[in-house]
Design a protein around this motif. Sequence first.
Motif, PDB file in Angstrom:
ATOM      1  N   ARG A  98       8.530   0.634 -19.627  1.00 15.56           N
ATOM      2  CA  ARG A  98       7.137   0.272 -19.448  1.00 15.56           C
ATOM      3  C   ARG A  98       6.795   0.366 -17.970  1.00 15.56           C
ATOM      4  NH1 ARG A  98       9.271  -2.809 -23.198  1.00 15.56           N
ATOM      5  NH2 ARG A  98       9.564  -4.709 -21.986  1.00 15.56           N
ATOM      6  N   ILE A  99       5.764   1.129 -17.693  1.00 17.24           N
ATOM      7  CA  ILE A  99       5.427   1.502 -16.328  1.00 17.24           C
ATOM      8  C   ILE A  99       3.979   1.152 -16.038  1.00 17.24           C
ATOM      9  CG2 ILE A  99       7.115   3.389 -16.369  1.00 17.24           C
ATOM     10  CD1 ILE A  99       4.789   5.325 -16.826  1.00 17.24           C
ATOM     11  N   ASP A 100       3.577   1.308 -14.755  1.00 17.46           N
ATOM     12  CA  ASP A 100       2.172   1.150 -14.412  1.00 17.46           C
ATOM     13  C   ASP A 100       1.576   2.512 -14.050  1.00 17.46           C
ATOM     14  OD1 ASP A 100       2.877   1.703 -11.769  1.00 17.46           O
ATOM     15  OD2 ASP A 100       2.856  -0.395 -11.154  1.00 17.46           O
ATOM     16  N   GLU A 101       0.306   2.518 -13.665  1.00 19.82           N
ATOM     17  CA  GLU A 101      -0.378   3.781 -13.410  1.00 19.82           C
ATOM     18  C   GLU A 101       0.235   4.542 -12.229  1.00 19.82           C
ATOM     19  OE1 GLU A 101      -2.546   5.620 -14.844  1.00 19.82           O
ATOM     20  OE2 GLU A 101      -3.094   4.307 -16.501  1.00 19.82           O
ATOM     21  N   VAL A 102       0.704   3.826 -11.213  1.00 22.04           N
ATOM     22  CA  VAL A 102       1.331   4.489 -10.075  1.00 22.04           C
ATOM     23  C   VAL A 102       2.566   5.251 -10.523  1.00 22.04           C
ATOM     24  CG1 VAL A 102       2.495   4.115  -7.871  1.00 22.04           C
ATOM     25  CG2 VAL A 102       0.440   2.824  -8.412  1.00 22.04           C
ATOM     26  N   GLN A 103       3.323   4.676 -11.427  1.00 17.32           N
ATOM     27  CA  GLN A 103       4.584   5.282 -11.870  1.00 17.32           C
ATOM     28  C   GLN A 103       4.387   6.391 -12.895  1.00 17.32           C
ATOM     29  OE1 GLN A 103       5.931   1.454 -13.045  1.00 17.32           O
ATOM     30  NE2 GLN A 103       7.367   1.232 -11.342  1.00 17.32           N
ATOM     31  N   ARG A 104       3.165   6.560 -13.361  1.00 14.63           N
ATOM     32  CA  ARG A 104       2.923   7.623 -14.339  1.00 14.63           C
ATOM     33  C   ARG A 104       3.360   8.984 -13.800  1.00 14.63           C
ATOM     34  NH1 ARG A 104      -0.798   8.329 -18.706  1.00 14.63           N
ATOM     35  NH2 ARG A 104      -1.931   6.402 -18.202  1.00 14.63           N
ATOM     36  N   GLY A 126       2.531  -9.735 -13.497  1.00 15.42           N
ATOM     37  CA  GLY A 126       3.372 -10.196 -12.401  1.00 15.42           C
ATOM     38  C   GLY A 126       4.038  -9.093 -11.612  1.00 15.42           C
ATOM     39  N   TRP A 127       3.906  -7.839 -12.044  1.00 12.98           N
ATOM     40  CA  TRP A 127       4.570  -6.753 -11.331  1.00 12.98           C
ATOM     41  C   TRP A 127       3.833  -6.400 -10.054  1.00 12.98           C
ATOM     42  CZ3 TRP A 127       5.249  -2.526 -15.691  1.00 12.98           C
ATOM     43  CH2 TRP A 127       6.091  -3.023 -16.692  1.00 12.98           C
ATOM     44  N   LEU A 128       4.583  -6.079  -9.010  1.00 15.63           N
ATOM     45  CA  LEU A 128       3.970  -5.481  -7.839  1.00 15.63           C
ATOM     46  C   LEU A 128       3.717  -4.010  -8.146  1.00 15.63           C
ATOM     47  CD1 LEU A 128       3.075  -5.855  -4.893  1.00 15.63           C
ATOM     48  CD2 LEU A 128       5.343  -5.099  -4.203  1.00 15.63           C
ATOM     49  N   ARG A 129       2.530  -3.547  -7.827  1.00 14.59           N
ATOM     50  CA  ARG A 129       2.125  -2.178  -8.159  1.00 14.59           C
ATOM     51  C   ARG A 129       3.150  -1.163  -7.682  1.00 14.59           C
ATOM     52  NH1 ARG A 129      -1.455   1.364  -5.231  1.00 14.59           N
ATOM     53  NH2 ARG A 129      -2.531   2.841  -6.600  1.00 14.59           N
ATOM     54  N   GLY A 130       3.674  -0.383  -8.644  1.00 19.04           N
ATOM     55  CA  GLY A 130       4.620   0.675  -8.330  1.00 19.04           C
ATOM     56  C   GLY A 130       6.047   0.217  -8.129  1.00 19.04           C
ATOM     57  N   ALA A 164       0.897  -1.155   0.000  1.00 20.36           N
ATOM     58  CA  ALA A 164       0.000   0.000   0.000  1.00 20.36           C
ATOM     59  C   ALA A 164       0.931   1.199   0.000  1.00 20.36           C
ATOM     60  CB  ALA A 164      -0.913   0.011   1.214  1.00 20.36           C
ATOM     61  N   PRO A 165       1.430   1.580  -1.157  1.00 19.07           N
ATOM     62  CA  PRO A 165       2.637   2.403  -1.244  1.00 19.07           C
ATOM     63  C   PRO A 165       2.670   3.560  -0.256  1.00 19.07           C
ATOM     64  CG  PRO A 165       1.894   1.824  -3.435  1.00 19.07           C
ATOM     65  CD  PRO A 165       0.839   1.330  -2.477  1.00 19.07           C
ATOM     66  N   GLY A 166       3.698   3.564   0.564  1.00 22.81           N
ATOM     67  CA  GLY A 166       3.860   4.605   1.560  1.00 22.81           C
ATOM     68  C   GLY A 166       5.121   4.393   2.369  1.00 22.81           C
ATOM     69  N   HIS A 167       5.294   5.261   3.350  1.00 24.38           N
ATOM     70  CA  HIS A 167       6.484   5.248   4.211  1.00 24.38           C
ATOM     71  C   HIS A 167       6.015   5.290   5.663  1.00 24.38           C
ATOM     72  CE1 HIS A 167       9.079   5.912   0.724  1.00 24.38           C
ATOM     73  NE2 HIS A 167       8.155   6.763   0.308  1.00 24.38           N
ATOM     74  N   PRO A 168       5.661   4.153   6.237  1.00 22.53           N
ATOM     75  CA  PRO A 168       4.979   4.143   7.536  1.00 22.53           C
ATOM     76  C   PRO A 168       5.825   4.599   8.710  1.00 22.53           C
ATOM     77  CG  PRO A 168       5.524   1.911   6.835  1.00 22.53           C
ATOM     78  CD  PRO A 168       5.798   2.798   5.667  1.00 22.53           C
ATOM     79  N   ASN A 169       7.146   4.665   8.529  1.00 25.56           N
ATOM     80  CA  ASN A 169       8.003   4.995   9.669  1.00 25.56           C
ATOM     81  C   ASN A 169       8.649   6.374   9.589  1.00 25.56           C
ATOM     82  OD1 ASN A 169       7.732   2.358  10.968  1.00 25.56           O
ATOM     83  ND2 ASN A 169       8.808   1.610   9.164  1.00 25.56           N
TER      84      ASN A 169
END
Length: 461
Positions: free
Chosen positions: A305-311, A377-381, A99-104
Motif C-alpha cells: 500500500r503506497i501513496d501518490e508520491v510512490q506511484r 499517519g504516514w509521512l508523504r513518500g 519536501a521530497p528532495g536531495h538538498p546536498n
Amino acid sequence: MNTGISDLVTQRLAAVRFADLPASTVTAAKQVLLDACGVMLGASGLSDEVRPFAALAAATGSGPCAVLGTGQLASAPFAALANGAMAHALDYEDAFDLAPGHPNASLVPALIALAQAEGPVDGARFLTALAIGCDLSCRMGLALRRQMEDGGWYPPPILAGFGAAAGSAHLLGLGAEQLRDALSLTLCQVTMPGEIKHSPATVIRAVREAFPAQAAVLSAMLAREGVSGFEAPLEGPGGFYALYAGGQFDPADLSDGLGERFWIERLTFKPWPSCRGTHPFIELALRLRGEHGFSPDAITAIDVRIDEVQRMLTEPAARKNAPQVAIDAKFSIPFCTALALRHGAVDLDGFSAQRLADPAILELAARVRPEVRPQSGWLRGSGGAMTVHLADGRQLCAEVDNALGCPARPLDEAALVRKFVDCAGRARRPLSGAAARQLAARILTLEDCPDVGALFGDAPR
C-alpha cells in the motif's frame, strides 16, 4: 504582495556566520559532508554512468580540483560537474523527506570544488556555506503551494541547484546583492523535465546532479565578476515560483527563522542505496523475512500500500517489475522489495547487471501488487504497508509510517562512518579501511580544519 522576498532571503543568508550556527546544525553539516563524500567515492568505482563526466572533466585540462576517487584534477566547474554526477549515481545520498528532495547532492560537489579552487577555506567557512545552502533548498521546497510536477518538472535537482548556488556564493564571501545575482543566474541554467521519469533506458536520472552542481559554481563565480541578475529571482512575475509553481507559494516558509533555524538538522540518511520511497518496503520486507523465516519461494503475492508520491515507483508495471538499468531498479518498489525478500539485504552489490537479470528476483517482483491507499499517519513518500501471502495460507502484515534513517529513527554516527568506509573502499582508487576512518574522523572535526580542500586531494591509502 510578495515583493521583496528575494532581498529578504539573500540579506539574511549573506549575514550568517559560523558563530550563528547552533551546535546541532554544525554536527548535522559535518554528517552531511561525511555521507556525501562517501557516496561520491563509491560512485567513482561502482557507477559506469559517471565515467563520461569524469572523462570530460579530465579532457578539459587539469586544474586545482579533485574528481573524487579517480586521481584526476580539473577546473572548479568541471570538477563540480563530475562530482555532481557521482553524488546521486548510487541513490544513496541524504534526503529531505518533508519536501521530497536531495538538498546536498549538488551543493557538496560545488562547495568542494570551490574550496579547492579558492583555498584555503577553513572548516567554519565551509560548514556555514553548507548549512545555509541546504537550508534554502529545503525552504524553497516547503514554500511550494503547487507541486512542480504539475507543470511537468522534476523538482529535486532544480531545488538543489538554488541551494547550491546560495552556498557557493556564501563560500566566496559574496554580499546579499551578489548572492541574489547568483540565484538569478541559476534560474537561467537549472532545469529538469519530468521526462526523466518516463524513458526506460536513460541514465540521466542517475547523473542529474552534475548539471546544477556545475551551474551553481558558474553562477557564484559570474556573480563575483559582476554579472547582474534580476531584482526578484524568487517571487518575480517570471521568477522561480511563477515558472515552476504558477506563483503559488508561501513566503513565510522561506523567511520564518531564516538564519536562526536550519533544516539541515531534519535530514534522512539512507541505510539502503535506492530511492527513499522504496525504503518503507525494503524495511518491511526485511522485517517480515527476519521475524517469520519463510522461504521466498513460498510467497504467492505481495500487496504493498503506497501513496501518490510512490506511484511513480510502481508504474508502468512492466518496467518496474523488470528494470533495464540500475537507476531504474533503485526507483522500483517491486524490484527493491523482491531483492530484500530474496537476498535478505539491499546493498551496493544489489543492483548489478547480474541482479537485474536474475530470474528469481524478477519472478518475485512480478508478484508485487501495489495499491494507492495512504494512511493518515504516514509521512508523504516515506511510509507504507505490506502483506506477504504465503502458499500455506498465512498472510503476514506490517506497516511503517516513516522508514529507518529519518530524524525520528536516525542512523547513528557509527553507522554513518561504517557506510562511509564501505563506500570509500569501492572508489575507483579505493581507500583502505584505516585511511577511510582517518578521513572520516577529520571530516567529523571539520570546524578545526584550516584547509578543507586539502582533505580531498591526495588522501592516504
